[in-house]
Motif scaffolding. Structure first.
Motif, PDB file in Angstrom:
ATOM      1  N   LEU A   1     -29.800  -9.917  -7.013  1.00 38.67           N
ATOM      2  CA  LEU A   1     -29.592 -11.367  -6.898  1.00 38.67           C
ATOM      3  C   LEU A   1     -29.548 -11.801  -5.434  1.00 38.67           C
ATOM      4  CD1 LEU A   1     -26.885 -11.980  -9.662  1.00 38.67           C
ATOM      5  CD2 LEU A   1     -29.269 -12.741  -9.688  1.00 38.67           C
ATOM      6  N   ALA A   2     -28.877 -11.008  -4.607  1.00 36.98           N
ATOM      7  CA  ALA A   2     -28.804 -11.314  -3.170  1.00 36.98           C
ATOM      8  C   ALA A   2     -30.196 -11.278  -2.552  1.00 36.98           C
ATOM      9  CB  ALA A   2     -27.877 -10.328  -2.466  1.00 36.98           C
ATOM     10  N   ALA A   3     -30.990 -10.287  -2.950  1.00 39.39           N
ATOM     11  CA  ALA A   3     -32.353 -10.164  -2.428  1.00 39.39           C
ATOM     12  C   ALA A   3     -33.183 -11.380  -2.819  1.00 39.39           C
ATOM     13  CB  ALA A   3     -33.003  -8.887  -2.949  1.00 39.39           C
ATOM     14  N   LYS A   4     -33.118 -11.765  -4.080  1.00 43.54           N
ATOM     15  CA  LYS A   4     -33.891 -12.926  -4.539  1.00 43.54           C
ATOM     16  C   LYS A   4     -33.461 -14.194  -3.815  1.00 43.54           C
ATOM     17  CE  LYS A   4     -35.236 -15.658  -8.587  1.00 43.54           C
ATOM     18  NZ  LYS A   4     -35.715 -16.659  -7.682  1.00 43.54           N
ATOM     19  N   PHE A   5     -32.152 -14.409  -3.717  1.00 38.24           N
ATOM     20  CA  PHE A   5     -31.629 -15.593  -3.047  1.00 38.24           C
ATOM     21  C   PHE A   5     -32.094 -15.636  -1.589  1.00 38.24           C
ATOM     22  CE2 PHE A   5     -28.622 -17.877  -0.454  1.00 38.24           C
ATOM     23  CZ  PHE A   5     -28.334 -19.017  -1.196  1.00 38.24           C
TER      24      PHE A   5
ATOM     25  N   TRP B   1     -29.178  -8.201   3.406  1.00 38.02           N
ATOM     26  CA  TRP B   1     -29.994  -9.295   2.871  1.00 38.02           C
ATOM     27  C   TRP B   1     -29.587 -10.641   3.466  1.00 38.02           C
ATOM     28  CZ3 TRP B   1     -34.564  -9.026   1.180  1.00 38.02           C
ATOM     29  CH2 TRP B   1     -35.009  -7.923   0.453  1.00 38.02           C
ATOM     30  N   PHE B   2     -28.301 -10.798   3.767  1.00 40.10           N
ATOM     31  CA  PHE B   2     -27.821 -12.094   4.250  1.00 40.10           C
ATOM     32  C   PHE B   2     -27.723 -12.202   5.774  1.00 40.10           C
ATOM     33  CE2 PHE B   2     -26.346 -12.541  -0.128  1.00 40.10           C
ATOM     34  CZ  PHE B   2     -26.684 -13.859  -0.365  1.00 40.10           C
ATOM     35  N   HIS B   3     -27.801 -11.103   6.509  1.00 34.72           N
ATOM     36  CA  HIS B   3     -27.368 -11.108   7.904  1.00 34.72           C
ATOM     37  C   HIS B   3     -28.115 -12.089   8.808  1.00 34.72           C
ATOM     38  CE1 HIS B   3     -30.790  -8.524   8.929  1.00 34.72           C
ATOM     39  NE2 HIS B   3     -30.464  -8.658  10.206  1.00 34.72           N
ATOM     40  N   ASP B   4     -29.350 -12.417   8.488  1.00 29.74           N
ATOM     41  CA  ASP B   4     -30.112 -13.351   9.333  1.00 29.74           C
ATOM     42  C   ASP B   4     -30.499 -14.641   8.609  1.00 29.74           C
ATOM     43  OD1 ASP B   4     -29.998 -11.968  11.701  1.00 29.74           O
ATOM     44  OD2 ASP B   4     -31.980 -11.054  11.509  1.00 29.74           O
ATOM     45  N   THR B   5     -29.921 -14.906   7.450  1.00 31.72           N
ATOM     46  CA  THR B   5     -30.245 -16.143   6.736  1.00 31.72           C
ATOM     47  C   THR B   5     -29.836 -17.377   7.531  1.00 31.72           C
ATOM     48  OG1 THR B   5     -28.173 -15.945   5.486  1.00 31.72           O
ATOM     49  CG2 THR B   5     -30.194 -15.150   4.401  1.00 31.72           C
ATOM     50  N   GLY B   6     -28.846 -17.230   8.392  1.00 31.19           N
ATOM     51  CA  GLY B   6     -28.383 -18.352   9.208  1.00 31.19           C
ATOM     52  C   GLY B   6     -29.443 -18.896  10.147  1.00 31.19           C
ATOM     53  N   TYR B   7     -30.478 -18.100  10.457  1.00 29.71           N
ATOM     54  CA  TYR B   7     -31.581 -18.582  11.291  1.00 29.71           C
ATOM     55  C   TYR B   7     -32.318 -19.745  10.634  1.00 29.71           C
ATOM     56  CZ  TYR B   7     -31.528 -14.850  14.831  1.00 29.71           C
ATOM     57  OH  TYR B   7     -31.202 -14.023  15.877  1.00 29.71           O
ATOM     58  N   CYS B   8     -32.123 -19.934   9.341  1.00 31.23           N
ATOM     59  CA  CYS B   8     -32.755 -21.077   8.667  1.00 31.23           C
ATOM     60  C   CYS B   8     -32.190 -22.399   9.187  1.00 31.23           C
ATOM     61  CB  CYS B   8     -32.526 -20.990   7.155  1.00 31.23           C
ATOM     62  SG  CYS B   8     -33.429 -19.642   6.362  1.00 31.23           S
TER      63      CYS B   8
ATOM     64  N   PHE C   1     -22.654 -17.846  -1.657  1.00 32.58           N
ATOM     65  CA  PHE C   1     -23.348 -17.097  -2.702  1.00 32.58           C
ATOM     66  C   PHE C   1     -22.372 -16.179  -3.448  1.00 32.58           C
ATOM     67  CE2 PHE C   1     -25.198 -13.038  -3.940  1.00 32.58           C
ATOM     68  CZ  PHE C   1     -26.190 -13.434  -4.816  1.00 32.58           C
ATOM     69  N   LEU C   2     -21.558 -15.431  -2.704  1.00 33.99           N
ATOM     70  CA  LEU C   2     -20.644 -14.466  -3.330  1.00 33.99           C
ATOM     71  C   LEU C   2     -19.583 -15.161  -4.178  1.00 33.99           C
ATOM     72  CD1 LEU C   2     -20.452 -12.049  -0.297  1.00 33.99           C
ATOM     73  CD2 LEU C   2     -21.465 -11.522  -2.537  1.00 33.99           C
ATOM     74  N   LYS C   3     -19.177 -16.342  -3.761  1.00 30.74           N
ATOM     75  CA  LYS C   3     -18.230 -17.120  -4.577  1.00 30.74           C
ATOM     76  C   LYS C   3     -18.893 -17.548  -5.874  1.00 30.74           C
ATOM     77  CE  LYS C   3     -14.991 -20.939  -4.387  1.00 30.74           C
ATOM     78  NZ  LYS C   3     -14.374 -21.978  -3.583  1.00 30.74           N
ATOM     79  N   GLN C   4     -20.154 -17.967  -5.786  1.00 21.39           N
ATOM     80  CA  GLN C   4     -20.881 -18.428  -6.976  1.00 21.39           C
ATOM     81  C   GLN C   4     -21.081 -17.314  -8.004  1.00 21.39           C
ATOM     82  OE1 GLN C   4     -24.389 -20.133  -5.177  1.00 21.39           O
ATOM     83  NE2 GLN C   4     -23.415 -22.128  -4.900  1.00 21.39           N
ATOM     84  N   VAL C   5     -21.159 -16.064  -7.536  1.00 16.70           N
ATOM     85  CA  VAL C   5     -21.339 -14.942  -8.468  1.00 16.70           C
ATOM     86  C   VAL C   5     -20.010 -14.254  -8.786  1.00 16.70           C
ATOM     87  CG1 VAL C   5     -23.762 -14.563  -7.825  1.00 16.70           C
ATOM     88  CG2 VAL C   5     -21.944 -13.271  -6.658  1.00 16.70           C
ATOM     89  N   ASP C   6     -18.903 -14.890  -8.388  1.00 17.35           N
ATOM     90  CA  ASP C   6     -17.550 -14.386  -8.680  1.00 17.35           C
ATOM     91  C   ASP C   6     -17.294 -12.990  -8.129  1.00 17.35           C
ATOM     92  OD1 ASP C   6     -16.658 -16.687 -10.015  1.00 17.35           O
ATOM     93  OD2 ASP C   6     -17.654 -16.056 -11.867  1.00 17.35           O
ATOM     94  N   ALA C   7     -17.773 -12.715  -6.921  1.00 16.29           N
ATOM     95  CA  ALA C   7     -17.508 -11.425  -6.291  1.00 16.29           C
ATOM     96  C   ALA C   7     -16.036 -11.339  -5.903  1.00 16.29           C
ATOM     97  CB  ALA C   7     -18.391 -11.249  -5.059  1.00 16.29           C
ATOM     98  N   ALA C   8     -15.475 -10.160  -5.991  1.00 15.32           N
ATOM     99  CA  ALA C   8     -14.070  -9.939  -5.626  1.00 15.32           C
ATOM    100  C   ALA C   8     -13.861 -10.257  -4.149  1.00 15.32           C
ATOM    101  CB  ALA C   8     -13.678  -8.498  -5.913  1.00 15.32           C
TER     102      ALA C   8
END
Length: 194
Positions: free
Chosen positions: A9-13, A63-70, A87-94
């Motif tokens: 899911l992280a990869a797709k997002f 997967w997320f480390h450089d998404t902020g460049y957007c 994203f992690l909140k939306q998927v209910d990650a601990a």
């Protein structure tokens, strides 16, 4: 949720976000680099014998480390952390799992100062290209990106010195990085000195 489903899911997002929102001027910090770092954290993680849970943490962080460049070039890590946290909140990650992922992204800020093995793996993966046989091609893509995005232009001599200084000053953190990656990085230093 199964751990590896989270990575998918992280990869797709992240792929969707980078493909739709990242500037075409990003010749280095792009989806290709992100996928390269995911592969690098996986390789280093195996070499460091981390657990399945730890592997999911570093892969998700990668997967997320450089998404902020957007959304911003300078300080992109803070944006990446915000995107990953949402994203992690939306998927209910601990919470502890989320905190470990966000800390891995935070650790990639320059100058790098990782505090845990997982953060060390993330930092070494983000700089894995310094030890790559194709390092000159990666460096040229970064040079082009800095020209287009930051309006920073370098002569060949200036760029060579900038790269040499980076390679000499940079330090790997994991045992794998200090041995195998360092050896390959030294070969790239030798190449620049010729």
């Amino acid at each position: 949720m199964a751990l590896y489903k989270l990575v998918r899911l992280a990869a797709k997002f992240s792929k969707d976000l980078l493909n739709t929102h990242l500037s075409k001027s990003m010749h280095f910090h792009n989806l290709s680099h992100t996928q390269y770092v995911v592969n690098a954290v996986t390789e280093i993680g195996f070499k460091c014998k981390i657990s399945d849970l730890e592997m999911v943490i570093v892969q998700t962080a990668a997967w997320f480390h450089d998404t902020g460049y957007c959304y911003a070039y300078l300080g992109h890590e803070d944006n990446s952390i915000g995107i990953a946290a949402t994203f992690l909140k939306q998927v209910d990650a601990a919470a502890s799992f989320t905190n470990d992922i966000l800390a891995c992204i935070e650790a990639t800020k320059m100058p790098q100062a990782p505090q845990t093995l997982l953060q060390q793996i993330m930092c070494d993966a983000d700089m894995f290209h310094l030890a790559d046989d194709d390092y000159p091609a990666y460096a040229e893509r970064l040079r082009s990106e800095w020209d287009l995005v930051l309006n920073q232009r370098y002569t060949d001599e200036q760029w060579g010195k900038t790269n040499l200084n980076m390679l000499i000053q940079h330090k790997y953190f994991t045992d794998f990085g200090k041995t195998e990656l360092q050896e390959h990085k030294l070969a790239n230093i030798d190449m620049l000195l010729r």
